[in-house]
Design a protein around this motif. Structure first.
Motif, PDB file in Angstrom:
ATOM      1  N   CYS A 161       0.837  -1.213   0.000  1.00 43.55           N
ATOM      2  CA  CYS A 161       0.000   0.000   0.000  1.00 43.55           C
ATOM      3  C   CYS A 161       0.866   1.255   0.000  1.00 43.55           C
ATOM      4  N   SER A 162       1.983   1.204   0.725  1.00 47.11           N
ATOM      5  CA  SER A 162       2.894   2.355   0.789  1.00 47.11           C
ATOM      6  C   SER A 162       3.519   2.643  -0.569  1.00 47.11           C
ATOM      7  N   GLN A 163       3.863   1.589  -1.296  1.00 47.87           N
ATOM      8  CA  GLN A 163       4.426   1.780  -2.632  1.00 47.87           C
ATOM      9  C   GLN A 163       3.393   2.382  -3.585  1.00 47.87           C
ATOM     10  N   GLN A 164       2.155   1.966  -3.435  1.00 42.55           N
ATOM     11  CA  GLN A 164       1.089   2.551  -4.254  1.00 42.55           C
ATOM     12  C   GLN A 164       0.898   4.031  -3.923  1.00 42.55           C
ATOM     13  N   MET A 165       1.144   4.375  -2.657  1.00 44.71           N
ATOM     14  CA  MET A 165       1.012   5.769  -2.240  1.00 44.71           C
ATOM     15  C   MET A 165       2.023   6.657  -2.963  1.00 44.71           C
ATOM     16  N   ILE A 166       3.221   6.132  -3.225  1.00 49.00           N
ATOM     17  CA  ILE A 166       4.242   6.911  -3.940  1.00 49.00           C
ATOM     18  C   ILE A 166       3.716   7.315  -5.315  1.00 49.00           C
ATOM     19  N   ILE A 349      17.755   1.844   6.481  1.00 49.55           N
ATOM     20  CA  ILE A 349      16.586   1.451   5.697  1.00 49.55           C
ATOM     21  C   ILE A 349      16.796   1.812   4.230  1.00 49.55           C
ATOM     22  N   GLU A 350      16.630   0.821   3.372  1.00 48.71           N
ATOM     23  CA  GLU A 350      16.769   1.056   1.933  1.00 48.71           C
ATOM     24  C   GLU A 350      15.428   0.820   1.244  1.00 48.71           C
ATOM     25  N   SER A 351      15.383  -0.055   0.264  1.00 51.27           N
ATOM     26  CA  SER A 351      14.128  -0.239  -0.480  1.00 51.27           C
ATOM     27  C   SER A 351      13.092  -1.012   0.331  1.00 51.27           C
ATOM     28  N   ASP A 352      13.491  -2.159   0.877  1.00 50.23           N
ATOM     29  CA  ASP A 352      12.565  -2.971   1.670  1.00 50.23           C
ATOM     30  C   ASP A 352      12.755  -2.672   3.152  1.00 50.23           C
ATOM     31  N   VAL A 353      11.648  -2.486   3.851  1.00 47.56           N
ATOM     32  CA  VAL A 353      11.694  -2.162   5.278  1.00 47.56           C
ATOM     33  C   VAL A 353      11.241  -3.381   6.069  1.00 47.56           C
ATOM     34  N   SER A 354      12.056  -3.806   7.019  1.00 51.29           N
ATOM     35  CA  SER A 354      11.697  -4.968   7.832  1.00 51.29           C
ATOM     36  C   SER A 354      10.970  -4.528   9.101  1.00 51.29           C
ATOM     37  N   TYR A 355      10.287  -5.473   9.712  1.00 55.43           N
ATOM     38  CA  TYR A 355       9.579  -5.208  10.972  1.00 55.43           C
ATOM     39  C   TYR A 355      10.568  -4.778  12.053  1.00 55.43           C
ATOM     40  N   VAL A 467       8.059   6.469   6.688  1.00 59.55           N
ATOM     41  CA  VAL A 467       9.326   6.102   6.036  1.00 59.55           C
ATOM     42  C   VAL A 467       9.205   6.305   4.527  1.00 59.55           C
ATOM     43  N   THR A 468       8.099   5.861   3.967  1.00 60.65           N
ATOM     44  CA  THR A 468       7.866   6.009   2.522  1.00 60.65           C
ATOM     45  C   THR A 468       7.810   7.476   2.122  1.00 60.65           C
ATOM     46  N   LEU A 469       7.096   8.280   2.894  1.00 68.37           N
ATOM     47  CA  LEU A 469       6.977   9.709   2.593  1.00 68.37           C
ATOM     48  C   LEU A 469       8.329  10.414   2.693  1.00 68.37           C
ATOM     49  N   LEU A 470       9.075  10.123   3.742  1.00 68.75           N
ATOM     50  CA  LEU A 470      10.356  10.797   3.969  1.00 68.75           C
ATOM     51  C   LEU A 470      11.406  10.407   2.929  1.00 68.75           C
ATOM     52  N   LYS A 471      11.359   9.176   2.454  1.00 74.63           N
ATOM     53  CA  LYS A 471      12.340   8.708   1.476  1.00 74.63           C
ATOM     54  C   LYS A 471      12.041   9.208   0.062  1.00 74.63           C
ATOM     55  N   ASN A 472      10.808   9.633  -0.173  1.00 73.81           N
ATOM     56  CA  ASN A 472      10.419   9.957  -1.549  1.00 73.81           C
ATOM     57  C   ASN A 472       9.978  11.401  -1.781  1.00 73.81           C
ATOM     58  N   PHE A 473       9.634  12.112  -0.702  1.00 67.82           N
ATOM     59  CA  PHE A 473       9.082  13.453  -0.896  1.00 67.82           C
ATOM     60  C   PHE A 473       9.618  14.441   0.138  1.00 67.82           C
ATOM     61  N   GLU A 474       9.559  15.703  -0.246  1.00 69.25           N
ATOM     62  CA  GLU A 474       9.869  16.789   0.684  1.00 69.25           C
ATOM     63  C   GLU A 474       8.639  17.678   0.784  1.00 69.25           C
ATOM     64  N   PHE A 475       8.318  18.085   2.013  1.00 70.27           N
ATOM     65  CA  PHE A 475       7.110  18.872   2.247  1.00 70.27           C
ATOM     66  C   PHE A 475       7.475  20.254   2.771  1.00 70.27           C
ATOM     67  N   SER A 476       6.754  21.244   2.306  1.00 70.14           N
ATOM     68  CA  SER A 476       6.977  22.619   2.756  1.00 70.14           C
ATOM     69  C   SER A 476       5.635  23.334   2.840  1.00 70.14           C
ATOM     70  N   ILE A 477       5.656  24.514   3.436  1.00 70.89           N
ATOM     71  CA  ILE A 477       4.405  25.262   3.589  1.00 70.89           C
ATOM     72  C   ILE A 477       3.982  25.863   2.253  1.00 70.89           C
ATOM     73  N   CYS A 478       2.701  26.159   2.147  1.00 72.99           N
ATOM     74  CA  CYS A 478       2.170  26.835   0.963  1.00 72.99           C
ATOM     75  C   CYS A 478       1.220  27.933   1.433  1.00 72.99           C
ATOM     76  N   ASP A 479       0.614  28.638   0.525  1.00 70.45           N
ATOM     77  CA  ASP A 479      -0.261  29.758   0.895  1.00 70.45           C
ATOM     78  C   ASP A 479      -1.446  29.315   1.747  1.00 70.45           C
ATOM     79  N   GLN A 480      -1.867  28.062   1.585  1.00 71.28           N
ATOM     80  CA  GLN A 480      -3.047  27.579   2.316  1.00 71.28           C
ATOM     81  C   GLN A 480      -2.695  26.869   3.623  1.00 71.28           C
ATOM     82  N   THR A 481      -1.397  26.796   3.937  1.00 71.15           N
ATOM     83  CA  THR A 481      -0.984  26.129   5.173  1.00 71.15           C
ATOM     84  C   THR A 481      -1.370  26.969   6.385  1.00 71.15           C
ATOM     85  N   GLN A 482      -2.071  26.375   7.324  1.00 75.58           N
ATOM     86  CA  GLN A 482      -2.430  27.056   8.574  1.00 75.58           C
ATOM     87  C   GLN A 482      -1.395  26.750   9.647  1.00 75.58           C
TER      88      GLN A 482
END
Length: 507
Positions: A161-166, A349-355, A467-482
């Protein structure tokens, strides 16, 4: 005017007379409980007829979480205090020792939760509604489903599911995005895979049947909401008599149909899968094969359906809220986002994440706990007294059937337990700072034996998503960020008033 004249006048003006009699009866009825706390010598907030102390909430002047803080501040320094929800008295607990005593040490006196309609079709057998020995029996049967071994087996489903999220989030690369809705799709995908045993295509198909059905799960028309409010405030017993549901019945029936189809297919084919639904099916089949399966506690298909529906009801909003507020915190605090990304790299942590690797992410776990401290989905915990009980440190006796409340958000924002509570610091849940604070004062998953049974699953899912979000994306504020986020004043769960908006970039 003699006696006959009075009688004649009353007969002539019978409508007016009847009206005044009804007003008097209603007044007596709705104020008859208002001396409840004074008789017990308990400090309480002065109520108003019909609404009790819920006026600010009914006018949507304050969010339900901030309302808990308002109550907490009113009783500052008191061990407990009373308020009225309509004409119903409820006792708030503020002292940590009393809270521990009620929720943990003497849990057998407060085993039940407050349910409005525990006989509702499909949900009557859920952990949310079960009481007493029935709750204990089903809880003990379900607990192994959330063991480390079982969660480890489910991890590939969550990872998929996490890979689909990417792929899903890539379409928003370089754009502003509302994260509550986006991460709600991830949560639905996980719930579909683990609780319903299907690939619901929440992240791959914008016309997903499961998503369309699930989104209507808690839908209520405005007319129905108003009707339910009136009944709850003025005729609560009628709620049970009429068997009114908070949920969308047609949606529930469709979800149950999906569950029945999946169960029938698995039983017919003998095919097994490492998911929550399979564990429930195996538990039911085991009880069916038991010669003593006629006992009161019986884990049948109805119980399976109820737990899967509860998984959706309890998991969708809470997990998507946790993750969206986590992304918001990373967007407004870039240094923290960098620290979390470095933390993941240090674990290797690389491609596959273990328990095992997820278990090593102690700082990420502390980060998520701090999110739950500042933004708990639920504002309070309620318990029903099942055996007469004397509150410690007081002369207060709680009778059977009375309600006690533990204010989650207010305790989380108390500087005595969490210094500078408005400051976001994951370090509160690490080292000495964590060990020196009573564990029952963190209530993100409840406390005591009736805490959230799925908390370990929720944390594993949230860690995998982060982990999936941090490895693949960077997040920042935008005009609509409260910042800070304003809470929705009409919602009963924690909800951002204007959504959780951030800017997203692919790494």
């Amino acid at each position: 005017m003699d006696y006959k004249d009075i009688v004649h006048t009353l007969i002539k003006e019978w409508r007016l007379f009847t009206f005044f009699v009804c007003v008097i009866i209603l007044y007596i009825y709705y104020t008859s409980t208002f001396d409840f706390f004074s008789k017990k010598g308990i400090k309480y907030m002065k109520p108003t007829i019909f609404v009790g102390n819920l006026g600010p909430r009914l006018k949507a002047a304050i969010s339900i979480h901030e309302f808990q803080v308002q109550i907490y501040e009113y009783f500052k320094g008191d061990l407990c205090g009373g308020i009225f929800e309509g004409r119903k008295p409820v006792l708030y607990l503020f002292d940590p020792d009393i809270i521990k005593d009620v929720a943990i040490q003497h849990f057998d006196h407060f085993i039940d939760r407050n349910t409005i309609n525990r006989h509702e079709q499909y949900f009557s057998r859920s952990l949310l509604n079960l009481q007493g020995s029935e709750w204990k029996g089903v809880r003990s049967t379900l607990s192994p489903a959330f063991s480390s071994a079982k969660l480890k087996n489910m991890l590939p489903l969550i990872a998929h599911c996490s890979q689909q999220m990417i792929t899903f989030l890539k379409q928003y690369n370089g754009k502003d995005i509302e994260m509550k809705d986006a991460l709600g799709h991830f949560t639905l995908e996980v719930i579909g895979a683990c609780a319903f045993g299907i690939e619901c295509e929440a992240l791959t198909n914008e016309n997903s049947h499961f998503v369309k059905v699930a989104e209507k799960f808690t839908y209520m028309s405005k007319l129905k909401r108003v009707g339910i409010f009136i009944i709850l405030m003025f005729m609560p017993k009628l709620f049970r008599v009429l068997n009114i549901s908070f949920l969308h019945r047609e949606t529930i029936e469709e979800l149950v149909r999906m569950l029945k189809a999946t169960k029938a297919e698995r039983r017919a084919s003998g095919c097994k899968r490492n998911d929550f639904l399979q564990i429930l099916v195996d538990a039911a089949d085991k009880e069916m094969s038991n010669p003593d399966h006629t006992s009161k506690i019986y884990f049948d298909d109805e119980t399976i359906d109820a737990q899967s529906l509860l998984f959706l009801l309890g998991g969708y909003e809470t997990t998507s809220t946790l993750l969206s507020f986590a992304v918001h915190q990373m967007a407004i605090n870039p240094d923290l986002q960098i620290k979390l990304r470095s933390h993941i790299t240090e674990i290797g942590i690389e491609s596959d994440v273990s328990y095992e690797q997820l278990s090593e992410l102690t700082y990420l776990e502390a980060f998520l706990y701090e999110i739950l401290r500042m933004y708990p989905p639920l504002s309070r915990i309620d318990r029903i007294c099942t055996k007469k009980y004397n509150l410690p440190k007081t002369s207060v006796q709680v009778a059977v059937g009375e309600t006690v409340i533990i204010p989650i958000y207010a305790l989380h924002m108390d500087p005595n337990y969490y210094p500078k509570p408005s400051e976001f610091r994951p370090e509160r849940f690490l080292g000495d700072e964590k060990s020196n604070r009573p564990s029952h004062l963190f209530l993100g998953f409840g406390t005591g034996p009736r805490n959230c049974i799925g908390q370990r699953f929720a944390m594993i899912s949230a860690k995998m998503a982060m982990v999936t979000l941090l490895k693949n994306f960077e997040f920042s504020i935008c005009d609509q960020t409260q910042d800070p986020i304003m809470f929705d004043k009409r919602s009963v769960l924690l909800k951002a008033e204007k959504g959780v908006w951030v800017h997203i970039e692919k790494l």
